[in-house]
Motif scaffolding. Sequence first.
Motif, PDB file in Angstrom:
ATOM      1  N   ALA A 235       5.854   8.113  16.868  1.00  0.00           N
ATOM      2  CA  ALA A 235       4.575   8.724  17.234  1.00  0.00           C
ATOM      3  C   ALA A 235       3.521   8.440  16.172  1.00  0.00           C
ATOM      4  N   HIS A 236       3.970   8.086  14.964  1.00  0.00           N
ATOM      5  CA  HIS A 236       3.006   7.778  13.911  1.00  0.00           C
ATOM      6  C   HIS A 236       2.331   6.438  14.209  1.00  0.00           C
ATOM      7  N   ASN A 237       1.043   6.381  13.878  1.00  0.00           N
ATOM      8  CA  ASN A 237       0.253   5.214  14.253  1.00  0.00           C
ATOM      9  C   ASN A 237       0.809   3.877  13.749  1.00  0.00           C
ATOM     10  N   SER A 241       1.831   1.064  16.393  1.00  0.00           N
ATOM     11  CA  SER A 241       0.859   0.029  16.761  1.00  0.00           C
ATOM     12  C   SER A 241       0.640  -1.096  15.774  1.00  0.00           C
ATOM     13  N   SER A 242       1.328  -1.116  14.646  1.00  0.00           N
ATOM     14  CA  SER A 242       0.979  -2.137  13.646  1.00  0.00           C
ATOM     15  C   SER A 242       2.131  -3.090  13.326  1.00  0.00           C
ATOM     16  N   PRO A 243       2.591  -3.948  14.154  1.00  0.00           N
ATOM     17  CA  PRO A 243       2.345  -3.973  15.594  1.00  0.00           C
ATOM     18  C   PRO A 243       3.183  -2.923  16.303  1.00  0.00           C
ATOM     19  N   GLN A 330       2.691  -6.523   3.563  1.00  0.00           N
ATOM     20  CA  GLN A 330       2.082  -5.239   3.207  1.00  0.00           C
ATOM     21  C   GLN A 330       1.098  -4.853   4.303  1.00  0.00           C
ATOM     22  N   VAL A 331       1.136  -3.576   4.680  1.00  0.00           N
ATOM     23  CA  VAL A 331       0.270  -3.072   5.745  1.00  0.00           C
ATOM     24  C   VAL A 331      -0.487  -1.859   5.214  1.00  0.00           C
ATOM     25  N   TYR A 332      -1.788  -1.962   5.264  1.00  0.00           N
ATOM     26  CA  TYR A 332      -2.635  -0.825   4.881  1.00  0.00           C
ATOM     27  C   TYR A 332      -3.452  -0.479   6.121  1.00  0.00           C
ATOM     28  N   MET A 334      -4.825   2.922   9.063  1.00  0.00           N
ATOM     29  CA  MET A 334      -5.147   4.333   9.292  1.00  0.00           C
ATOM     30  C   MET A 334      -5.242   4.579  10.782  1.00  0.00           C
ATOM     31  N   ALA A 335      -4.861   5.780  11.186  1.00  0.00           N
ATOM     32  CA  ALA A 335      -4.871   6.097  12.620  1.00  0.00           C
ATOM     33  C   ALA A 335      -6.295   6.042  13.189  1.00  0.00           C
ATOM     34  N   GLU A 336      -7.289   6.169  12.321  1.00  0.00           N
ATOM     35  CA  GLU A 336      -8.685   6.085  12.774  1.00  0.00           C
ATOM     36  C   GLU A 336      -9.036   4.672  13.218  1.00  0.00           C
ATOM     37  N   GLY A 414     -12.240   7.364   2.540  1.00  0.00           N
ATOM     38  CA  GLY A 414     -11.760   8.201   1.431  1.00  0.00           C
ATOM     39  C   GLY A 414     -10.817   7.441   0.518  1.00  0.00           C
ATOM     40  N   ASP A 415     -10.635   6.138   0.778  1.00  0.00           N
ATOM     41  CA  ASP A 415      -9.761   5.331  -0.081  1.00  0.00           C
ATOM     42  C   ASP A 415     -10.596   4.551  -1.091  1.00  0.00           C
ATOM     43  N   LEU A 416     -10.106   4.482  -2.325  1.00  0.00           N
ATOM     44  CA  LEU A 416     -10.778   3.691  -3.352  1.00  0.00           C
ATOM     45  C   LEU A 416     -10.118   2.315  -3.385  1.00  0.00           C
ATOM     46  N   ALA A 431     -10.322   9.083  -2.834  1.00  0.00           N
ATOM     47  CA  ALA A 431     -11.380  10.048  -3.151  1.00  0.00           C
ATOM     48  C   ALA A 431     -11.206  11.295  -2.306  1.00  0.00           C
ATOM     49  N   LYS A 432     -10.337  11.243  -1.276  1.00  0.00           N
ATOM     50  CA  LYS A 432     -10.186  12.400  -0.384  1.00  0.00           C
ATOM     51  C   LYS A 432      -9.162  13.393  -0.934  1.00  0.00           C
ATOM     52  N   ASP A 433      -9.302  14.633  -0.495  1.00  0.00           N
ATOM     53  CA  ASP A 433      -8.474  15.712  -1.018  1.00  0.00           C
ATOM     54  C   ASP A 433      -7.151  15.758  -0.250  1.00  0.00           C
ATOM     55  N   GLU A 440       3.637  10.265   4.048  1.00  0.00           N
ATOM     56  CA  GLU A 440       3.294  11.475   4.805  1.00  0.00           C
ATOM     57  C   GLU A 440       2.074  12.115   4.157  1.00  0.00           C
ATOM     58  N   LYS A 441       1.041  12.352   4.978  1.00  0.00           N
ATOM     59  CA  LYS A 441      -0.215  12.812   4.426  1.00  0.00           C
ATOM     60  C   LYS A 441      -0.311  14.331   4.490  1.00  0.00           C
ATOM     61  N   VAL A 442      -0.709  14.928   3.367  1.00  0.00           N
ATOM     62  CA  VAL A 442      -0.854  16.383   3.307  1.00  0.00           C
ATOM     63  C   VAL A 442      -2.297  16.699   2.928  1.00  0.00           C
TER      64      VAL A 442
HETATM   65  C1  J2J Z   1      -2.032   2.490   0.052  1.00  0.00           C
HETATM   66  N1  J2J Z   1      -2.431   3.493   0.865  1.00  0.00           N
HETATM   67  C2  J2J Z   1      -2.169   3.362   2.178  1.00  0.00           C
HETATM   68  C3  J2J Z   1      -1.096   1.204   1.795  1.00  0.00           C
HETATM   69  C4  J2J Z   1      -1.997   3.573   4.341  1.00  0.00           C
HETATM   70  C5  J2J Z   1      -0.629   0.990   9.543  1.00  0.00           C
HETATM   71  C6  J2J Z   1      -0.237   1.318   8.264  1.00  0.00           C
HETATM   72  C7  J2J Z   1      -0.425   2.611   7.763  1.00  0.00           C
HETATM   73  C8  J2J Z   1      -1.027   3.575   8.558  1.00  0.00           C
HETATM   74  C9  J2J Z   1      -1.226   4.932   7.999  1.00  0.00           C
HETATM   75  C10 J2J Z   1      -1.442   3.240   9.847  1.00  0.00           C
HETATM   76  C11 J2J Z   1      -1.503   2.229   2.706  1.00  0.00           C
HETATM   77  N2  J2J Z   1      -1.391   1.387   0.498  1.00  0.00           N
HETATM   78  N3  J2J Z   1      -0.448   0.125   2.206  1.00  0.00           N
HETATM   79  O1  J2J Z   1      -2.026   4.132  10.664  1.00  0.00           O
HETATM   80  O2  J2J Z   1      -1.630   1.646  11.595  1.00  0.00           O
HETATM   81  C12 J2J Z   1      -3.094   5.483   3.138  1.00  0.00           C
HETATM   82  C13 J2J Z   1      -4.621   5.386   2.993  1.00  0.00           C
HETATM   83  C14 J2J Z   1      -5.106   5.512   4.427  1.00  0.00           C
HETATM   84  C15 J2J Z   1      -4.121   6.532   4.981  1.00  0.00           C
HETATM   85  C16 J2J Z   1      -4.010   6.512   6.479  1.00  0.00           C
HETATM   86  C17 J2J Z   1      -1.250   1.945  10.342  1.00  0.00           C
HETATM   87  N4  J2J Z   1      -1.417   2.400   4.044  1.00  0.00           N
HETATM   88  N5  J2J Z   1      -2.447   4.169   3.234  1.00  0.00           N
HETATM   89  O3  J2J Z   1      -0.680   5.269   6.959  1.00  0.00           O
HETATM   90  O4  J2J Z   1      -3.518   7.619   9.292  1.00  0.00           O
HETATM   91  O5  J2J Z   1      -5.049   6.486   2.228  1.00  0.00           O
HETATM   92  O6  J2J Z   1      -2.061   5.743   8.718  1.00  0.00           O
HETATM   93  O7  J2J Z   1      -6.441   5.938   4.545  1.00  0.00           O
HETATM   94  O8  J2J Z   1      -1.182   8.091   8.373  1.00  0.00           O
HETATM   95  O9  J2J Z   1      -2.873   6.173   4.363  1.00  0.00           O
HETATM   96  O10 J2J Z   1      -2.923   7.270   6.875  1.00  0.00           O
HETATM   97  P1  J2J Z   1      -2.408   7.272   8.396  1.00  0.00           P
END
Ligand code: J2J
Length: 543
Positions: A235-237, A241-243, A330-332, A334-336, A414-416, A431-433, A440-442
Amino acid sequence: MLTGCPTWPEEFAEKYRKEGCWRGETFGEMLRERAVRHGSRTAVICGDAHVSYKELDMRTDRLAAGFLKMGIKKEDRVIVQLPNITEFFEVCFALFRIGALPVFALPSHRQSEIAYFCEFTEAAAYIIPDTHSGFDYRRLARQVRSKLPALGHVIVAGDPEEFQALSDLYIDADPGRHPNVKPDDIAFLQLSGGSTGLSKLIPRTHDDYIYSLRVSADICRLDHDSVYLAALPMAHNYPLSSPGVLGTLYAGGRVVLAQGPSPDETFPLIEKEKVTIAAVVPPLALIWLEAASSRCDDLSSLQVFQVGGAKFSAEAARRVKTLLNCTLQQVYGMAEGLVSYTRLDDPEDIIINTQGRPMSPLDEIRIVDKSGREVEPGQTGELLTRGPYTIRGYYKAEEHNAKAFTPDGFYRTGDLVKVNSSGYLIVEGRAKDQINRGGEKVAAEEVENHLLAHPAVHDAAVVSMPDEFLGERSCAYIIPRDNPPAAAELQQFLRDRGLAAYKIPDRVEFTDSFPQTGVGKVSKKALRKAIAEKMSASLKAKQ
Ligand code: J2J
C-alpha cells in the motif's frame, strides 16, 4: 471531479497531454487491456496460488459488481488496509473500475490513524484482513466502530465474524453497468508522511499515476518476463508504483507477494520464483546484505535491487554489487509525486553516491534557500518540484496547501537536496518536522499532540536521533508537570491511544525547559544536537 482536490491548471493539463504524458487511460482499462494481451500469463503469485491476468480481470469485474450492489458508488472513499495478499489487487481494481477511491492505510496503522481516515474521508467502507502477523483486524474495526458508530461497511478478507465477508461480494458481473470513470478523475488517496499533525491525503489521478508507472517501468526495463518481489507492504507508494506492483502489472510482468521482508521469507521466494527485481528500505538492505553473505539461497535471477524511502549510506551501497551480484538502484521519491532514480547503466560512482535524477523530462526542480531564493548551482537548499505526476494540493486541506505549495504550484518537499552538474540529486537532510525511521515517516507534531494528552505532561517535543541501523529513531523530550511518569508508561499511554507502533518514541528524555530559537520557538535543532551528543557519549563510555 471529487471536491476538495486541487488539480493542474488547464494550460498544464494540456501540455502534459500534448507531450504524451497523459494518454487518457484508466486503471480499469489498463487491467482489461493486459488481460486481453497477456491473458494466461501469471499476474500475481501469493503462496502456492498463481493468478493469471485473465482471472484477475474477471474476479475484479465480479467484485466491482458486488461493491456496486452493496451501494458503493463513484467517488465514495473506501479505507483499504490489506497486507500483501491477492485480494489487495482485486479490491483496488474493482474500486478503480467503479470510480470509488481506495484510501491506502498501512497494515501497521491502528485505531488512531484508521478512525481519522474514516472520519476525515467520510468513508463508505473499511476493508481489512481477518488477521495478519498475529494481529486481529476485526478487533481494530470494532474499536473504530465504537468511536465512529456511523462507520459504513466493514469488509473482511478471510473469516468475517460479524462483518461482511469479502468472498461473498464476488457476484455475476455486468461490466456494462459500471459508472463512467474518466482518466482525469481521482483514482485513489495516498497518504503523506506528514509533518504537521495528521497525515494529509494525496489525490492521484488515473492519468498522472499511470504515467508515473509507465516511465518507472521503462527506467527499470520491466517487460512481461520481469518478476517483482513485493517485500514491503504494497500500500506504500514506493512498492506500489516505483515501479512497484502496479508498474509490474503495467508491463505485463509477474508480482510475487512476500508475507514479510526478512531474508527467511524472501530469499527462498527469490530462488523459487526467479525474482528479477526487489525493492527495500535501507535498514532492510543491510539485513539482506548481511544474510546474503551467510546464506546459500540462489539469488542469481536478481537483476535490480532497489533501495529507497530513506538515505542509503554510500558505504552500504558499495557492497551491493559484490554481495548480491546485481545492479543497485537508488530511489528517492514521495507519495505526492516526484520520483528520482539512478539509471541501471549509470556509472558506479553515480549509483553509489546519488539518489538519482527525476524520472520525467517534464519534472521541474528548484532548490531554494530559507527565503525562497534559488541557491547557486551545486549548493544545498530545499527542493521544490512541479510536474505531470506531482499533485497541486492535498485533499480537503486548503489552509495547509497554501503553505505546502508555492503560488505557482511547486510542491515544497521539505527535503534539503543538492543537484550535481549532471542533474543528479543528493539528499542532504530535511527541513520538515518529521522523523524518517528507516523509511517509515513520523510527523513529530502528531506524536506531540498525543503526548500532551497525558495528564503528567506539560510540554512535549519529538525529534530524531541518529541510529546506526534505522538511520534515525525518535526521541520525545518531555517537560513534566510535577513528577515525571516513567518512560515506559508514556509509551504504553500512546499505544493505548491506538497509535501505530512505529510512531511510539524510541526514547523519552525529561527536561525542565526547551532550548529556544531567536524567535522563541522550540529549537528542535538544539534538541537533536543534545540527544545525538548524549548518545555518542554513552556509546563511548560503554566502549
Ligand atoms: C533520502 N530520503 C528519502 C531517499 C524518500 C519511491 C521511493 C520512496 C518513496 C517515499 C516513494 C529517499 N533518500 N532515497 O513514495 O514512490 C524521504 C524524503 C521524501 C519522503 C517521502 C516512492 N526516499 N525519502 O519514501 O511519501 O524525505 O515516499 O520527501 O513515504 O521520504 O516519503 P514517502
